[in-house]
Design a protein around this motif. Sequence first.
Motif, PDB file in Angstrom:
ATOM      1  N   THR A  85       0.809  -1.221   0.000  1.00 15.86           N
ATOM      2  CA  THR A  85       0.000   0.000   0.000  1.00 15.86           C
ATOM      3  C   THR A  85       0.844   1.274   0.000  1.00 15.86           C
ATOM      4  O   THR A  85       0.558   2.218  -0.749  1.00 15.86           O
ATOM      5  CB  THR A  85      -0.978  -0.010   1.193  1.00 15.86           C
ATOM      6  N   GLU A 132      -6.262  -1.264  -4.648  1.00 14.28           N
ATOM      7  CA  GLU A 132      -6.432   0.021  -3.975  1.00 14.28           C
ATOM      8  C   GLU A 132      -7.450   0.833  -4.773  1.00 14.28           C
ATOM      9  O   GLU A 132      -7.412   0.845  -6.008  1.00 14.28           O
ATOM     10  CB  GLU A 132      -5.113   0.819  -3.913  1.00 14.28           C
ATOM     11  N   GLY A 282      -7.457  -5.872   4.846  1.00 13.16           N
ATOM     12  CA  GLY A 282      -7.371  -4.511   4.320  1.00 13.16           C
ATOM     13  C   GLY A 282      -8.228  -3.537   5.080  1.00 13.16           C
ATOM     14  O   GLY A 282      -8.731  -3.839   6.169  1.00 13.16           O
ATOM     15  N   GLY A 301      -8.227  -0.368   0.421  1.00 10.85           N
ATOM     16  CA  GLY A 301      -7.744  -1.500  -0.363  1.00 10.85           C
ATOM     17  C   GLY A 301      -7.566  -2.732   0.497  1.00 10.85           C
ATOM     18  O   GLY A 301      -7.926  -2.750   1.672  1.00 10.85           O
TER      19      GLY A 301
END
Length: 404
Positions: A85, A132, A282, A301
Amino acid sequence: MREEFQAPRGFHDILGEDLRKFRYVTSTIRDILRRHNFEEIILPVVEYADLFERSIGETTDIVQKEMFVFEDRKGRRLALRPEGTAGAVRAYVQNRLFAQRTYHKVFYEGPMFRHERPQAGRYRQFHQIGVEVFGVAEPHADAEVIKVAHEIVETLKIKADIEINSIGCKVCRPAYREALVGYLNSVSEKLCSVCLDRKDRNPLRVLDCKVETCKEAVKEAPRVTDYLCEECRDHYSKLSEYLKALGVPYVENPHLVRGLDYYTRTVFEVVSPDLGSAIIAGGRYDYLVEEFGGPPTPALGFAAGIERIALLVDTPKEREPVYFVIPFGDVIPYALKVTDTIREKGKVAELSYRKGNLRKQLDFANKMGYRYAVIVGEDEMREGVVSLKDMETGEQVRVRPEDI
Ligand SMILES: [Zn+2]
Ligand SMILES: [Zn+2]
């Protein structure tokens, strides 16, 4: 074999049946993402160490103990990425994707690195596919992202439970944090030494502790969902409504917090009862893009652990039929051409490099599970045909290579 010629501890090769499973998992996930119209982005494996320290959080295990950090020749601190991420957000800001469209849906796939104690199914280089969504605050994005995770386990026929929670925002979390620290102080004699250390700096993580006495101690802890501000409460109840509309089964787990500092509001995990841990995890990180120098951009995400998912799937048995071309006598130019002709038709062909009589060659084809033997002798060459033997039925016919 000398130790320095072996893979470093915690690193491994992926091959054979393991690789077939690995590819089956990744291609299945990629197909789901294609249908959801996610766009791929390939991110570097190396970033500045700062990027992870600032985003994942200084007090997390990942940053404190598990990152591979090294200096380049100019003395700059680099890290092998421990997760995807931070790099995806960095790429979003650096490439000014926010200037192109109001929102973006991207995915990445690749190796991640964490210096963990090696154990079954856990390696220091492991692989993730992550998605994402940048630029959407509304909870229908959360519902769709969780739906993707649900589709992954459904399609791969994995038994797993989806757990969701909301951990609030800048407005409501301080009050919860205060209440939680007050509570943790009142049960501090039951906490493990790690939790005693982190209860003031990162109290939410105490809720995540796997030590029995800690699990017991936090049972009565204040619940974050009781402290949500109106916006967060509304966001969370709409998410539940949308998940129901999509038919995604879930359980609310008020102790689910996720270990990383950057999460806000929705967090979720897909937990495998067989592994006893999460295979997909997530949540939302509404402030991270701004912290990296971009405009205020809500985002969310998840990442899916490929090796861990692969432990839970059976590879489909069906393999593409292979045509095994067996040359006899002085026929190599013709056999090369025959093999090529089969491949040109989009089929899988292998020219045998083995020596030995027909019996041995056929035994080998059988052992390898090849569907067809394509026997090419001098007679066949003269007539411009091959003897095509179906290894399952034993049936054998003479055909021209282009008619296979
Ligand atoms: Zn809030
Ligand atoms: Zn603990």
